[in-house]
Design a protein around this motif. Structure first.
Motif, PDB file in Angstrom:
ATOM      1  N   ASP A   1       0.835  -1.203   0.000  1.00  0.00           N
ATOM      2  CA  ASP A   1       0.000   0.000   0.000  1.00  0.00           C
ATOM      3  C   ASP A   1       0.869   1.252   0.000  1.00  0.00           C
ATOM      4  O   ASP A   1       0.617   2.196  -0.742  1.00  0.00           O
ATOM      5  N   THR A   2       1.903   1.239   0.828  1.00  0.00           N
ATOM      6  CA  THR A   2       2.814   2.383   0.908  1.00  0.00           C
ATOM      7  C   THR A   2       3.520   2.598  -0.424  1.00  0.00           C
ATOM      8  O   THR A   2       3.607   3.722  -0.920  1.00  0.00           O
ATOM      9  N   LEU A   3       3.996   1.516  -1.017  1.00  0.00           N
ATOM     10  CA  LEU A   3       4.698   1.606  -2.299  1.00  0.00           C
ATOM     11  C   LEU A   3       3.794   2.195  -3.373  1.00  0.00           C
ATOM     12  O   LEU A   3       4.166   3.143  -4.070  1.00  0.00           O
ATOM     13  N   TYR A   4       2.582   1.681  -3.504  1.00  0.00           N
ATOM     14  CA  TYR A   4       1.699   2.166  -4.549  1.00  0.00           C
ATOM     15  C   TYR A   4       1.172   3.567  -4.264  1.00  0.00           C
ATOM     16  O   TYR A   4       0.982   4.354  -5.182  1.00  0.00           O
ATOM     17  N   ARG A   5       0.971   3.903  -3.012  1.00  0.00           N
ATOM     18  CA  ARG A   5       0.562   5.272  -2.674  1.00  0.00           C
ATOM     19  C   ARG A   5       1.668   6.242  -3.079  1.00  0.00           C
ATOM     20  O   ARG A   5       1.397   7.297  -3.663  1.00  0.00           O
ATOM     21  N   CYS A   6       2.913   5.877  -2.795  1.00  0.00           N
ATOM     22  CA  CYS A   6       4.042   6.736  -3.179  1.00  0.00           C
ATOM     23  C   CYS A   6       4.174   6.815  -4.701  1.00  0.00           C
ATOM     24  O   CYS A   6       4.441   7.889  -5.247  1.00  0.00           O
ATOM     25  N   MET A   7       3.962   5.700  -5.392  1.00  0.00           N
ATOM     26  CA  MET A   7       4.060   5.721  -6.853  1.00  0.00           C
ATOM     27  C   MET A   7       3.013   6.637  -7.465  1.00  0.00           C
ATOM     28  O   MET A   7       3.267   7.278  -8.485  1.00  0.00           O
ATOM     29  N   GLN A   8       1.850   6.727  -6.841  1.00  0.00           N
ATOM     30  CA  GLN A   8       0.791   7.569  -7.389  1.00  0.00           C
ATOM     31  C   GLN A   8       1.100   9.051  -7.240  1.00  0.00           C
ATOM     32  O   GLN A   8       0.516   9.872  -7.948  1.00  0.00           O
ATOM     33  N   THR A   9       2.010   9.391  -6.343  1.00  0.00           N
ATOM     34  CA  THR A   9       2.373  10.802  -6.188  1.00  0.00           C
ATOM     35  C   THR A   9       3.492  11.215  -7.147  1.00  0.00           C
ATOM     36  O   THR A   9       3.772  12.400  -7.279  1.00  0.00           O
ATOM     37  N   LEU A  10       4.107  10.235  -7.796  1.00  0.00           N
ATOM     38  CA  LEU A  10       5.159  10.535  -8.768  1.00  0.00           C
ATOM     39  C   LEU A  10       4.545  11.133 -10.032  1.00  0.00           C
ATOM     40  O   LEU A  10       3.389  10.868 -10.353  1.00  0.00           O
ATOM     41  N   PRO A  11       5.332  11.909 -10.775  1.00  0.00           N
ATOM     42  CA  PRO A  11       4.853  12.358 -12.084  1.00  0.00           C
ATOM     43  C   PRO A  11       4.497  11.144 -12.958  1.00  0.00           C
ATOM     44  O   PRO A  11       5.098  10.076 -12.815  1.00  0.00           O
ATOM     45  N   ALA A  12       3.549  11.312 -13.839  1.00  0.00           N
ATOM     46  CA  ALA A  12       3.036  10.200 -14.655  1.00  0.00           C
ATOM     47  C   ALA A  12       4.146   9.482 -15.424  1.00  0.00           C
ATOM     48  O   ALA A  12       4.154   8.251 -15.488  1.00  0.00           O
ATOM     49  N   GLN A  13       5.084  10.233 -15.986  1.00  0.00           N
ATOM     50  CA  GLN A  13       6.174   9.603 -16.750  1.00  0.00           C
ATOM     51  C   GLN A  13       7.021   8.701 -15.860  1.00  0.00           C
ATOM     52  O   GLN A  13       7.458   7.650 -16.287  1.00  0.00           O
ATOM     53  N   TYR A  14       7.260   9.124 -14.628  1.00  0.00           N
ATOM     54  CA  TYR A  14       8.060   8.316 -13.708  1.00  0.00           C
ATOM     55  C   TYR A  14       7.329   7.024 -13.359  1.00  0.00           C
ATOM     56  O   TYR A  14       7.909   5.930 -13.414  1.00  0.00           O
ATOM     57  N   ALA A  15       6.060   7.143 -12.990  1.00  0.00           N
ATOM     58  CA  ALA A  15       5.283   5.962 -12.609  1.00  0.00           C
ATOM     59  C   ALA A  15       5.172   4.991 -13.787  1.00  0.00           C
ATOM     60  O   ALA A  15       5.322   3.778 -13.616  1.00  0.00           O
ATOM     61  N   GLN A  16       4.937   5.523 -14.966  1.00  0.00           N
ATOM     62  CA  GLN A  16       4.814   4.687 -16.153  1.00  0.00           C
ATOM     63  C   GLN A  16       6.108   3.937 -16.439  1.00  0.00           C
ATOM     64  O   GLN A  16       6.100   2.739 -16.703  1.00  0.00           O
ATOM     65  N   THR A  17       7.225   4.627 -16.368  1.00  0.00           N
ATOM     66  CA  THR A  17       8.513   4.012 -16.666  1.00  0.00           C
ATOM     67  C   THR A  17       8.851   2.944 -15.635  1.00  0.00           C
ATOM     68  O   THR A  17       9.301   1.846 -15.991  1.00  0.00           O
ATOM     69  N   LEU A  18       8.625   3.235 -14.351  1.00  0.00           N
ATOM     70  CA  LEU A  18       8.878   2.240 -13.304  1.00  0.00           C
ATOM     71  C   LEU A  18       7.978   1.014 -13.473  1.00  0.00           C
ATOM     72  O   LEU A  18       8.438  -0.124 -13.322  1.00  0.00           O
ATOM     73  N   CYS A  19       6.733   1.251 -13.802  1.00  0.00           N
ATOM     74  CA  CYS A  19       5.778   0.158 -13.998  1.00  0.00           C
ATOM     75  C   CYS A  19       6.223  -0.751 -15.142  1.00  0.00           C
ATOM     76  O   CYS A  19       6.248  -1.980 -15.002  1.00  0.00           O
ATOM     77  N   LEU A  20       6.591  -0.157 -16.261  1.00  0.00           N
ATOM     78  CA  LEU A  20       7.035  -0.954 -17.404  1.00  0.00           C
ATOM     79  C   LEU A  20       8.310  -1.738 -17.085  1.00  0.00           C
ATOM     80  O   LEU A  20       8.439  -2.901 -17.462  1.00  0.00           O
ATOM     81  N   HIS A  21       9.235  -1.108 -16.399  1.00  0.00           N
ATOM     82  CA  HIS A  21      10.523  -1.757 -16.137  1.00  0.00           C
ATOM     83  C   HIS A  21      10.433  -2.809 -15.040  1.00  0.00           C
ATOM     84  O   HIS A  21      10.873  -3.945 -15.227  1.00  0.00           O
ATOM     85  N   TYR A  22       9.868  -2.464 -13.896  1.00  0.00           N
ATOM     86  CA  TYR A  22       9.907  -3.367 -12.752  1.00  0.00           C
ATOM     87  C   TYR A  22       8.718  -4.316 -12.656  1.00  0.00           C
ATOM     88  O   TYR A  22       8.867  -5.448 -12.209  1.00  0.00           O
ATOM     89  N   PHE A  23       7.545  -3.888 -13.085  1.00  0.00           N
ATOM     90  CA  PHE A  23       6.372  -4.759 -12.972  1.00  0.00           C
ATOM     91  C   PHE A  23       6.185  -5.618 -14.214  1.00  0.00           C
ATOM     92  O   PHE A  23       5.751  -6.752 -14.123  1.00  0.00           O
TER      93      PHE A  23
END
Length: 166
Positions: free
Chosen positions: A104-126
């Motif tokens: 929950d903490t990880l995803y809450r923090c990811m949602q506060t990131l700029p969209a490009q950051y969250a998208q790039t992390l999602c594609l790379h790590y998930f």
């Protein structure tokens, strides 16, 4: 392989991943499901043949990324309700309360990131895409993707440190 089997195979293989990806970009589970569905429909309507499954997967994610951009252009991005995460994201070992709290903490923090950051992390790590593949999906050069990944990891790390995430 018949068209029906191809559709079933693609939806089974990539459906959940596309929904998670779209959810990371939109913060809306219903919209994420619609975007994933639209990506599949676009692929089937195009009736395009691919040399391998990696190209097919990349096409689906690129289509979903474009549809997420369209969605975000139309609607201002709102904070993601944590109660909505359970409808979309599946976690292994969810029985452990501590793991759920960490997620929950990880995803809450990811949602506060700029969209490009969250998208790039999602594609790379998930989703396991390499920076080269991400560059193709996002239509950016490799150096930009490496820079985005570095900035995104740094920003996420700072947010997690503020949350005392271990």
């Amino acid at each position: 392989m018949g068209e029906r089997h191809r559709i079933e195979r693609l939806v089974t293989r990539y459906g959940d991943a596309l929904v998670r990806f779209a959810y990371c970009r939109t913060g809306n589970s219903a919209e994420a499901e619609d975007i994933a569905e639209d990506a599949f429909v676009a692929l089937f309507l195009k009736n395009k043949t691919f040399e391998n499954e990696a190209q097919e997967k990349a096409y689906l994610f690129k289509t979903a990324a474009n549809k997420c951009c369209d969605y975000n252009r139309k609607k201002k991005r709102a904070p993601v309700p944590l109660s909505d995460l359970e409808n979309v994201l599946c976690f292994d070992g969810a029985a452990q309360a501590e793991t759920r709290c960490d997620n929950d903490t990880l995803y809450r923090c990811m949602q506060t990131l700029p969209a490009q950051y969250a998208q790039t992390l999602c594609l790379h790590y998930f989703e396991g895409y390499s920076p080269d593949e991400i560059a193709m999906i996002l239509r950016k050069n490799k150096k930009s993707v490496y820079n985005l990944l570095a900035r995104a990891k740094s920003a996420l790390s700072d947010l997690l440190n503020k949350e005392n995430f271990s």
